[in-house]
Design a protein around this motif. Structure first.
Motif, PDB file in Angstrom:
ATOM      1  N   GLY A   1      73.230 -12.973  62.805  1.00  0.00           N
ATOM      2  CA  GLY A   1      74.311 -13.617  62.064  1.00  0.00           C
ATOM      3  C   GLY A   1      74.401 -13.230  60.610  1.00  0.00           C
ATOM      4  N   ASN A   2      73.474 -12.448  60.087  1.00  0.00           N
ATOM      5  CA  ASN A   2      73.605 -12.006  58.693  1.00  0.00           C
ATOM      6  C   ASN A   2      73.070 -10.593  58.546  1.00  0.00           C
ATOM      7  N   ASN A   3      73.393  -9.991  57.425  1.00  0.00           N
ATOM      8  CA  ASN A   3      72.965  -8.607  57.148  1.00  0.00           C
ATOM      9  C   ASN A   3      72.074  -8.534  55.912  1.00  0.00           C
ATOM     10  N   ASP A   4      71.369  -9.636  55.630  1.00  0.00           N
ATOM     11  CA  ASP A   4      70.587  -9.693  54.401  1.00  0.00           C
ATOM     12  C   ASP A   4      69.331  -8.820  54.502  1.00  0.00           C
ATOM     13  N   LEU A   5      69.189  -7.892  53.568  1.00  0.00           N
ATOM     14  CA  LEU A   5      67.992  -7.066  53.432  1.00  0.00           C
ATOM     15  C   LEU A   5      67.688  -6.903  51.951  1.00  0.00           C
ATOM     16  N   ARG A   6      66.413  -6.807  51.633  1.00  0.00           N
ATOM     17  CA  ARG A   6      66.050  -6.527  50.249  1.00  0.00           C
ATOM     18  C   ARG A   6      66.424  -5.088  49.924  1.00  0.00           C
ATOM     19  N   ARG A   7      67.156  -4.895  48.850  1.00  0.00           N
ATOM     20  CA  ARG A   7      67.575  -3.545  48.466  1.00  0.00           C
ATOM     21  C   ARG A   7      66.385  -2.753  47.924  1.00  0.00           C
ATOM     22  N   GLN A   8      66.349  -1.491  48.237  1.00  0.00           N
ATOM     23  CA  GLN A   8      65.273  -0.613  47.795  1.00  0.00           C
ATOM     24  C   GLN A   8      65.866   0.596  47.101  1.00  0.00           C
ATOM     25  N   LYS A   9      65.504   0.777  45.864  1.00  0.00           N
ATOM     26  CA  LYS A   9      66.101   1.829  45.038  1.00  0.00           C
ATOM     27  C   LYS A   9      65.454   3.181  45.311  1.00  0.00           C
ATOM     28  N   LEU A  10      66.313   4.220  45.298  1.00  0.00           N
ATOM     29  CA  LEU A  10      65.798   5.591  45.346  1.00  0.00           C
ATOM     30  C   LEU A  10      65.167   5.899  43.994  1.00  0.00           C
ATOM     31  N   LEU A  11      63.870   6.125  43.980  1.00  0.00           N
ATOM     32  CA  LEU A  11      63.160   6.349  42.715  1.00  0.00           C
ATOM     33  C   LEU A  11      62.776   7.812  42.570  1.00  0.00           C
ATOM     34  N   ASN A  12      63.299   8.449  41.541  1.00  0.00           N
ATOM     35  CA  ASN A  12      62.894   9.800  41.183  1.00  0.00           C
ATOM     36  C   ASN A  12      62.525   9.796  39.709  1.00  0.00           C
ATOM     37  N   LYS A  13      61.441  10.438  39.376  1.00  0.00           N
ATOM     38  CA  LYS A  13      60.957  10.423  38.008  1.00  0.00           C
ATOM     39  C   LYS A  13      61.151  11.781  37.350  1.00  0.00           C
ATOM     40  N   ARG A  14      61.247  11.738  36.029  1.00  0.00           N
ATOM     41  CA  ARG A  14      61.318  12.962  35.244  1.00  0.00           C
ATOM     42  C   ARG A  14      60.266  12.908  34.147  1.00  0.00           C
ATOM     43  N   PHE A  15      59.716  14.052  33.817  1.00  0.00           N
ATOM     44  CA  PHE A  15      58.776  14.093  32.704  1.00  0.00           C
ATOM     45  C   PHE A  15      58.913  15.420  31.989  1.00  0.00           C
ATOM     46  N   THR A  16      58.532  15.418  30.742  1.00  0.00           N
ATOM     47  CA  THR A  16      58.601  16.633  29.932  1.00  0.00           C
ATOM     48  C   THR A  16      57.188  17.081  29.570  1.00  0.00           C
ATOM     49  N   VAL A  17      57.070  18.342  29.207  1.00  0.00           N
ATOM     50  CA  VAL A  17      55.786  18.913  28.801  1.00  0.00           C
ATOM     51  C   VAL A  17      55.891  19.320  27.335  1.00  0.00           C
ATOM     52  N   ASP A  18      55.031  18.749  26.504  1.00  0.00           N
ATOM     53  CA  ASP A  18      55.015  19.110  25.083  1.00  0.00           C
ATOM     54  C   ASP A  18      54.326  20.459  24.900  1.00  0.00           C
ATOM     55  N   THR A  19      54.796  21.216  23.938  1.00  0.00           N
ATOM     56  CA  THR A  19      54.211  22.531  23.673  1.00  0.00           C
ATOM     57  C   THR A  19      53.454  22.525  22.346  1.00  0.00           C
ATOM     58  N   ASP A  20      52.493  23.403  22.253  1.00  0.00           N
ATOM     59  CA  ASP A  20      51.743  23.633  21.015  1.00  0.00           C
ATOM     60  C   ASP A  20      51.718  25.135  20.756  1.00  0.00           C
ATOM     61  N   LYS A  21      51.478  25.481  19.514  1.00  0.00           N
ATOM     62  CA  LYS A  21      51.445  26.895  19.135  1.00  0.00           C
ATOM     63  C   LYS A  21      50.007  27.419  19.203  1.00  0.00           C
ATOM     64  N   TYR A  22      49.846  28.591  19.830  1.00  0.00           N
ATOM     65  CA  TYR A  22      48.541  29.224  19.957  1.00  0.00           C
ATOM     66  C   TYR A  22      48.637  30.651  19.425  1.00  0.00           C
ATOM     67  N   GLY A  23      47.514  31.159  18.941  1.00  0.00           N
ATOM     68  CA  GLY A  23      47.540  32.490  18.343  1.00  0.00           C
ATOM     69  C   GLY A  23      46.363  33.353  18.757  1.00  0.00           C
ATOM     70  N   VAL A  24      46.589  34.657  18.753  1.00  0.00           N
ATOM     71  CA  VAL A  24      45.543  35.645  18.986  1.00  0.00           C
ATOM     72  C   VAL A  24      45.467  36.524  17.745  1.00  0.00           C
TER      73      VAL A  24
END
Length: 328
Positions: free
Chosen positions: A109-132
């Motif tokens: 008699g009902n269509n109640d369900l707990r909603r579940q979000k599509l979770l995708n994450k993003r991240f960045t990579v910090d850079t540093d300067k290196y020398g030879v």
């Protein structure tokens, strides 16, 4: 937008890859030397170099950029994704959520369900300067006996070796963030290893592979009842490429610079989904060559230069992978 490769970079790439090229009726190596000679006015000597050295620097910077790019891509292709960005740019990596949705019973008699979000994450990579930092004697410059192409290859390999150290350090440090299912320490037990393989496959939905040095991969085959053909394969390459339906991938071993100490842990096995590159490498901007000492600055008349490059290394903490540390 990817920058277009210059003629010099394409030539440097061919020389590094051992391609037999002929440019302006000379070999690739000679063509690079000729480009440097042309940059100093047609004759390579110290006075001409001193007056035109920044043109020479530009040539070496271009050659280093493309050579370093191919070195790190080839050496770490199985383990790392390498992205080149312009100076100041930031790139984010998307990490897909592989967890399954919970399936719930629906009351009549009902269509109640707990909603579940599509979770995708993003991240960045910090850079540093290196020398030879490199140096050469003034007499070598005057005599024109500097093999610039070989020097750039050595610098690129040095950067790649250092980058490899950072990659493996990042993986080893990520072990502490793994739970006991995906982070195992102890004497080798093939059941424990293949439990981890199955966990990675179940959670990622992909076939898993095992990575390690030749010595580490040999551990996987110890105690197995090998057929004659398997023994022959083991003798040829030092490890089996497939065990119990799981592919094994070799991580090349190397020395830490200036030592006889191995770079990669021979007692570590990494289990990852096939084609999953859990390490992200960002190489930022163009190489930069700086003069840090002219011939007259030092009593020994050494000429000193520094080649700089910016990069960063990151491990996807939310990725599905396992690490088995073998203690005996």
């Amino acid at each position: 937008m990817k920058a277009k490769m210059t003629d010099l970079q394409r030539l440097s790439l061919d020389v590094y890859n051992g391609v037999n090229v002929n440019f302006n009726e000379v070999s690739g190596e000679d063509a690079i030397r000729n480009a440097i000679t042309d940059a100093v006015g047609g004759e390579f000597n110290y006075k001409n170099f001193r007056e035109n050295k920044y043109r020479v620097f530009s040539i070496l910077e271009e050659a280093l950029d493309v050579t370093l790019g191919i070195v790190i891509t080839n050496q770490f292709d199985n383990l790392a994704e390498v992205k080149n960005v312009a100076t100041g740019d930031k790139i984010s990596f998307k990490v897909s959520d592989q967890s399954l949705f919970r399936v719930a019973r629906i009351a009549g008699g009902n269509n109640d369900l707990r909603r579940q979000k599509l979770l995708n994450k993003r991240f960045t990579v910090d850079t540093d300067k290196y020398g030879v930092k490199i140096y050469e004697e003034l007499d070598m410059f005057i005599a024109g006996r500097i093999d610039w192409s070989s020097m750039i290859d050595r610098v690129a390999q040095s950067f790649a070796n250092f980058m490899g150290t950072k990659i493996y350090e990042a993986i080893a440090k990520s072990y502490s963030s793994l739970n006991q299912t995906y982070g195992v320490t102890g004497t080798f037990d093939d059941d424990a290893l293949f439990d981890m393989v199955q966990h990675v496959e179940a959670k990622s939905g992909k076939k898993a592979v095992i990575m390690g040095t030749r010595k580490a991969l040999r551990t996987v085959t110890k105690g197995l009842n090998l057929s004659d053909s398997m023994k022959d394969d083991l003798n040829k390459v030092g490890y089996l490429t497939t065990v119990a339906g799981t592919d094994l991938y070799l991580l090349p071993q190397a020395h830490k610079i200036g030592t006889d100490e191995f770079l990669v842990d021979d007692n570590m096995l990494i289990v990852v989904p096939q084609d999953e590159k859990l390490v992200k490498v960002v190489v930022e901007g163009e190489a930069l060559m700086l003069e840090t000492a002219e011939a007259g600055d030092r009593n020994d008349q050494q000429m000193e230069y520094q080649l700089q490059k910016s990069f960063g290394v990151g491990v996807i903490q939310s990725a599905v992978y396992g690490i088995y540390k073998i203690t005996g």
